[in-house]
Design a protein around this motif. Structure first.
Motif, PDB file in Angstrom:
ATOM      1  N   PRO A  81       0.836  -1.207   0.000  1.00  0.00           N
ATOM      2  CA  PRO A  81       0.000   0.000   0.000  1.00  0.00           C
ATOM      3  C   PRO A  81       0.863   1.245   0.000  1.00  0.00           C
ATOM      4  CG  PRO A  81      -0.070  -1.081   2.143  1.00  0.00           C
ATOM      5  CD  PRO A  81       0.696  -1.978   1.237  1.00  0.00           C
ATOM      6  N   ARG A  82       0.228   2.368  -0.324  1.00  0.00           N
ATOM      7  CA  ARG A  82       0.982   3.623  -0.482  1.00  0.00           C
ATOM      8  C   ARG A  82       1.686   4.041   0.792  1.00  0.00           C
ATOM      9  NH1 ARG A  82      -3.150   5.203  -4.160  1.00  0.00           N
ATOM     10  NH2 ARG A  82      -2.237   5.074  -6.231  1.00  0.00           N
ATOM     11  N   GLU A  83       1.080   3.718   1.950  1.00  0.00           N
ATOM     12  CA  GLU A  83       1.669   4.158   3.224  1.00  0.00           C
ATOM     13  C   GLU A  83       3.062   3.587   3.411  1.00  0.00           C
ATOM     14  OE1 GLU A  83      -1.848   2.216   4.174  1.00  0.00           O
ATOM     15  OE2 GLU A  83      -1.886   3.594   2.483  1.00  0.00           O
ATOM     16  N   THR A 101      -9.031  -4.235   0.125  1.00  0.00           N
ATOM     17  CA  THR A 101      -7.595  -4.019   0.218  1.00  0.00           C
ATOM     18  C   THR A 101      -7.199  -2.649  -0.337  1.00  0.00           C
ATOM     19  OG1 THR A 101      -7.330  -5.090  -1.910  1.00  0.00           O
ATOM     20  CG2 THR A 101      -6.996  -6.451   0.040  1.00  0.00           C
ATOM     21  N   PRO A 102      -6.080  -2.103   0.146  1.00  0.00           N
ATOM     22  CA  PRO A 102      -5.628  -0.806  -0.355  1.00  0.00           C
ATOM     23  C   PRO A 102      -5.048  -0.935  -1.774  1.00  0.00           C
ATOM     24  CG  PRO A 102      -4.022  -1.693   1.175  1.00  0.00           C
ATOM     25  CD  PRO A 102      -5.191  -2.639   1.200  1.00  0.00           C
ATOM     26  N   ASP A 113      -2.163  -0.358  -4.728  1.00  0.00           N
ATOM     27  CA  ASP A 113      -0.701  -0.514  -4.713  1.00  0.00           C
ATOM     28  C   ASP A 113      -0.029   0.849  -4.839  1.00  0.00           C
ATOM     29  OD1 ASP A 113       1.689  -2.308  -4.914  1.00  0.00           O
ATOM     30  OD2 ASP A 113       1.876  -1.287  -6.831  1.00  0.00           O
ATOM     31  N   TYR A 114       1.145   0.996  -4.245  1.00  0.00           N
ATOM     32  CA  TYR A 114       1.838   2.286  -4.256  1.00  0.00           C
ATOM     33  C   TYR A 114       2.212   2.721  -5.661  1.00  0.00           C
ATOM     34  CZ  TYR A 114       6.393   0.176  -5.209  1.00  0.00           C
ATOM     35  OH  TYR A 114       7.440  -0.465  -5.801  1.00  0.00           O
ATOM     36  N   GLN A 172      -4.997   0.991  -8.671  1.00  0.00           N
ATOM     37  CA  GLN A 172      -6.100   0.025  -8.573  1.00  0.00           C
ATOM     38  C   GLN A 172      -5.861  -1.249  -9.388  1.00  0.00           C
ATOM     39  OE1 GLN A 172      -8.165   0.724  -6.372  1.00  0.00           O
ATOM     40  NE2 GLN A 172      -8.005   2.939  -6.155  1.00  0.00           N
ATOM     41  N   ARG A 220      -5.452  -5.049  -8.326  1.00  0.00           N
ATOM     42  CA  ARG A 220      -6.540  -5.953  -7.928  1.00  0.00           C
ATOM     43  C   ARG A 220      -6.710  -7.123  -8.886  1.00  0.00           C
ATOM     44  NH1 ARG A 220      -8.662  -3.153  -3.898  1.00  0.00           N
ATOM     45  NH2 ARG A 220      -8.430  -0.892  -3.959  1.00  0.00           N
ATOM     46  N   SER A 272      -1.087  -6.715   3.854  1.00  0.00           N
ATOM     47  CA  SER A 272      -2.380  -6.050   3.705  1.00  0.00           C
ATOM     48  C   SER A 272      -2.948  -6.230   2.300  1.00  0.00           C
ATOM     49  CB  SER A 272      -2.233  -4.558   4.008  1.00  0.00           C
ATOM     50  OG  SER A 272      -1.317  -3.972   3.110  1.00  0.00           O
ATOM     51  N   LEU A 273      -2.090  -6.537   1.321  1.00  0.00           N
ATOM     52  CA  LEU A 273      -2.570  -6.791  -0.035  1.00  0.00           C
ATOM     53  C   LEU A 273      -2.682  -8.278  -0.337  1.00  0.00           C
ATOM     54  CD1 LEU A 273      -1.161  -3.769  -0.697  1.00  0.00           C
ATOM     55  CD2 LEU A 273      -1.551  -4.608  -2.986  1.00  0.00           C
TER      56      LEU A 273
END
Lengths: 148, 43, 241
Positions: free
Chosen positions: A129-131, C40-41, C43-44, C48, C51, C198-199
């Motif tokens: 994730p971005r964080e 889920t969040p 990706d950096y 989107q 997914r 988390s992903l």
């Protein structure tokens, strides 16, 4: 020896021969099946100017410059062992950025600069994730540590 | 293009393919087993 | 090994097992997809489009796992002459080919926004396309030689083809390590996962869900072949009087 055992040994022998042949063919293909040249391959093997090839590596941080015409960009591509300068005129993919992977299609000019006709972004095997962006990544343990 | 358009297209392809193979396999099985039951009833 | 060789005994287990695999499988894959789409969040780097991972990876796993199943069935058919192995090989082929195609299509859809291309001839993509053609060849060979084959399964020649084709599976797996490729290297290795937790977790749900569903589909196709055998055997007996 029972017929069943004979068949088993025959099948296993065939399987071993097959896997051996396959691996041999694959390793022989090792260079031919490479999708792109890394900068170090270019340095050690040499690529003649004008020959259509692909160059792949990381875009060196702080090397990306936009020329005065607004469409031409210059950047350096590295694989950690060698670095090659490259230029490209056109629309780069969204994921093309400094410190990220790139595969460029094109050819070398006489001065050793890679003139790309097409850019593809190559990302690595990390997803997060971005964080977590900007955290230090340990390649051998896959662990993330906050930057100090 | 919007990223979601790609995501939705990928999920649509997958779910449609999975649904089709499930339904086709189930119908083939039910039809074949019905016929098999019919021939065994005749004895 | 031959405990389940008797179709009646196999069916006694396969009948209830079909439902037990199908419904939990469907539930898990829908739950996993929903979580992957909405929970889920992003990706950096990719945003989107990451997914697509939750369906692309299970499809690749089933395409390769399906051919591994074909190879194991072929070995049991050729060595132990297990009568159900030939039926299993035939039952796996079509769903295996389908999931390989789904893997190629979702990969293509994923490649456009991330890499900037629908298709490139790199090692991973080319070897996966080869797997799809191997499936087509297996299906065609299996159908063409169905008459010589025993009890609706694949012929021995087809089984040998299945065994030979298995060499492609380790090549697909190693293609991103052996060769410079556009496709990234393996994310999940014995050392751990480079996909952040988390992903990652919905992938477990969809992997298990798709696998259970695949098992149910294979059982359904095997039951269809066995039922058809029964009908044909009865017809032949009737014809002979």
């Amino acid at each position: 020896m029972k017929a069943k055992h004979q068949r088993l040994i025959l099948a296993l022998a065939a399987l071993v021969a097959l896997v051996g042949a396959g691996l041999l063919a694959a390793s022989a293909l090792k260079d031919e099946a490479a999708y792109f040249y890394a900068p170090n391959d270019v340095r050690t093997k040499g690529v003649e100017p004008g020959k259509a090839v692909r160059l792949g590596g990381m875009v060196v941080k702080n090397s990306l410059k936009r020329a005065a015409d607004g469409v031409t960009i210059r950047f350096d591509v590295t694989d950690g062992k060698a670095t090659v300068p490259a230029t490209f005129s056109g629309i780069a993919p969204d994921l093309f950025k400094e410190g990220s992977g790139v595969v460029a299609e094109g050819s070398f000019d006489a001065k050793g600069t890679f003139v790309a006709t097409n850019l593809l972004a190559k990302h690595d095997e990390r997803y997060m994730p971005r964080e977590l962006e900007g955290m230090n990544y340990n390649e051998s343990t896959h662990e993330m540590k906050a930057e100090r | 293009m919007n990223q979601w358009a790609f995501v939705i297209a990928a999920y649509a392809v997958t779910l449609a393919g999975t649904a089709i193979v499930s339904v086709v396999s189930w119908r083939a099985m039910r039809g074949a087993e019905k016929r098999a039951d019919q021939v065994s009833d005749r004895t | 090994m031959h405990r389940f060789a008797n179709p009646a005994r196999f069916l006694k287990i396969a009948r209830p097992l079909t439902g037990w695999l199908f419904w939990p499988g469907l539930l898990l894959l829908l739950a996993g997809s929903a979580c992957g789409l909405f929970v889920t969040p992003a990706d950096y780097l990719q945003g989107q489009t990451v997914r697509i991972l939750y369906i692309h990876v299970p499809a690749a796993w089933l395409g390769m796992g399906g051919w591994s199943g074909i190879a194991i069935a072929a070995l049991m058919q050729l060595v132990w002459k297990h009568p159900l192995a030939a039926v299993a090989g035939r039952a796996i082929a079509a769903p295996g080919a389908l999931f390989t195609a789904i893997c190629l299509m979702t990969g293509s859809i994923w490649g456009r926004p991330t890499w900037g291309t629908w298709w490139e001839w790199d090692g991973r993509m080319t070897s996966m396309l080869v797997l799809f053609f191997l499936y087509l060849g297996y299906i065609a060979l299996g159908n063409a030689s169905a008459r010589q084959a025993q009890q609706g399964g694949v012929s021995n020649v087809t089984a040998i083809f299945g065994l030979v084709g298995a060499i492609n599976i380790p090549i697909i797996n190693r293609s991103v390590v052996w060769w410079n490729s556009l496709h990234q290297g393996p994310s999940i290795t014995l050392r751990g996962s480079s996909i952040d937790g988390s992903l990652l977790w919905p992938l477990g749900l969809t992997l298990l869900g798709f696998t259970l569903l695949f098992g149910a589909i294979v059982l359904m196709r095997m039951r269809a072949i066995l039922a058809q055998n029964k009908v044909e055997a009865r017809m032949q007996r009737l014809a002979r009087g």
